[in-house]
Design an enzyme around this catalytic site. Sequence first.
Site, mmCIF file in Angstrom:
data_model
loop_
_atom_site.group_PDB
_atom_site.id
_atom_site.type_symbol
_atom_site.label_atom_id
_atom_site.label_comp_id
_atom_site.label_asym_id
_atom_site.label_seq_id
_atom_site.Cartn_x
_atom_site.Cartn_y
_atom_site.Cartn_z
ATOM 1 N N SER A 97 41.460 40.172 38.593
ATOM 2 C CA SER A 97 41.712 41.059 39.729
ATOM 3 C C SER A 97 40.788 40.778 40.906
ATOM 4 O O SER A 97 41.172 40.952 42.060
ATOM 5 C CB SER A 97 41.565 42.519 39.303
ATOM 6 N N ASP A 275 47.639 47.851 34.563
ATOM 7 C CA ASP A 275 46.923 46.725 33.958
ATOM 8 C C ASP A 275 46.248 47.125 32.645
ATOM 9 O O ASP A 275 46.287 46.389 31.662
ATOM 10 C CB ASP A 275 45.878 46.220 34.949
ATOM 11 N N HIS A 318 48.199 40.182 39.505
ATOM 12 C CA HIS A 318 48.591 39.282 38.423
ATOM 13 C C HIS A 318 49.445 40.082 37.462
ATOM 14 O O HIS A 318 49.553 41.313 37.573
ATOM 15 C CB HIS A 318 47.355 38.740 37.682
#
Length: 388
Positions: A97, A275, A318
Site C-alpha cells: 500500500s 484489504d 492493489h
Amino acid sequence: MKRLLSLIIIAVVAANCQPKSQVEVPISKGTNTEMLPLVADKPIKNVILLIADGTGLGQISTGQLNLVGADDYLALQTMPITGIVKTHSSSSLITDSAAGATAYSCGQKTDNGMIGYLPDGTHCKTLLELAIDKGMKTGLVATSTITHATPASFAAHVESRRDEDVIAEHFLESNTDVFLGGGRSFFIPQTEEGSRRSDDFNLVEKFEEKGYSYLQTAEELKATNGDKLLGLFADGGLDSENRTPTLAEMTDKAISTLNNNENGFFLMIEGSQIDWGGHGNDSEYVIREVKDFDDAVKRVLEFAQKDGETLVVLTADHETGGLTMMTDSEDPHTLQVNWVTDYHTGVPIPLMAYGPHAIKFTGWQDNTDVGIKIAELMNFGEFPINLE
C-alpha cells in the site's frame, strides 16, 4: 421472475486448494440499474480520490451479489468511466500500500514500504501538498489508523511505513485541514493508556494549539462546526462490525468542512479494511467493508452530481487474496468464492471516474498515470517533483 444467484463463500488455502471454511450468505436484490451520465468538460474545482484498499473485480462482484443482487449495481459501479491500473512498484512486481499510494500521490514509483519517499533518498511532492500550495483545502479519511500507509502517502515523507508515530508528527506540520480515522495511539504520549509512542510528545495538544477540533466519537463528529478537524475514533483501526462513525459519516463531514473555499478542495478517502478481510481470507469481512465503502461512494457521487465541478476518481492500491468466483458444479445458480493467497497479488485493478474530464481515466493506466493526470487536470504545474 429471474432466479437470484445464491452465494457460498469458501476460503481456500493456497498451498493445497482445500476449503477451510464454508458460509452460505443470502443475496438481497436492490433497485439500482442506472449509470450516471457523462459530464461536460469544464474547469475542475474539487477532486475526491477514493481508494478501496486491496480491492479487485472479485471483491466488487462479491459485494454486489450479496448487497444488491445479480441484476443491480453498487454505487461505485454506476460511474460512467472505467479503466484498468497496473500496480507494480520499483522494488517488486507485487506492490504494497505504501508504494501503491505513493504512485498516486507523487506520480512516481517507489520501493515497497516507502511513504512519499523515493529509493534514491529524496522525497516527492504530493498532490495534497500541491493542492495546499494552490490555496485549496485538503483532507484525509480512512477506516484504518489515519497514519496507515495509504493516507500517510499524501501528507508524510518517511522511509518506512512502520514509523506511524513519525508520520503523525509530519501530519502536524502538513497544514492538512481534515484528518478522520483511527490511530489515536500514535498521537498521545507514552504515559497515556493505549499509546504506541516512545516519548512524551502529546500531538493532540499540539493540533489543538493549531486550531484543530479534536473529536473522539461519532456524536462529536456530527456536532462539530470546526474548520480544521482531527478525528481519532479508535486507538487502532475502526471496528469493522457496528462501526461508528461509518465511512459515509466521516465522508459527509469532510466534504461539508472542506466545501467552503473558493479555491476548492482535495480529499482522499480510503476504504482501508477491504484489504484486511482479504489478508484474512474472510469473505464476510470483505462484504461488510465493501458496503461501508460503497455507502461513502454514494455520498460522494450525490455531492458531485449537485456540485458539477468535482472530479471523482476511484481505484485501489492493489488486489489482496486473489479472490475469484466459479460456478458450483452441482448448481449453476451457486457460486464458490475462492482465495489463492493471504497476501497481495499483481492482478491489475479497476479504475472508475465521474465528473469533468473523467474520460481521461479510461483504458489501461500505470498507477503513476493516475496522479499525473489529476495534477495536469488541476493545473498544478510541474509534476512529478523531487525534493531533497
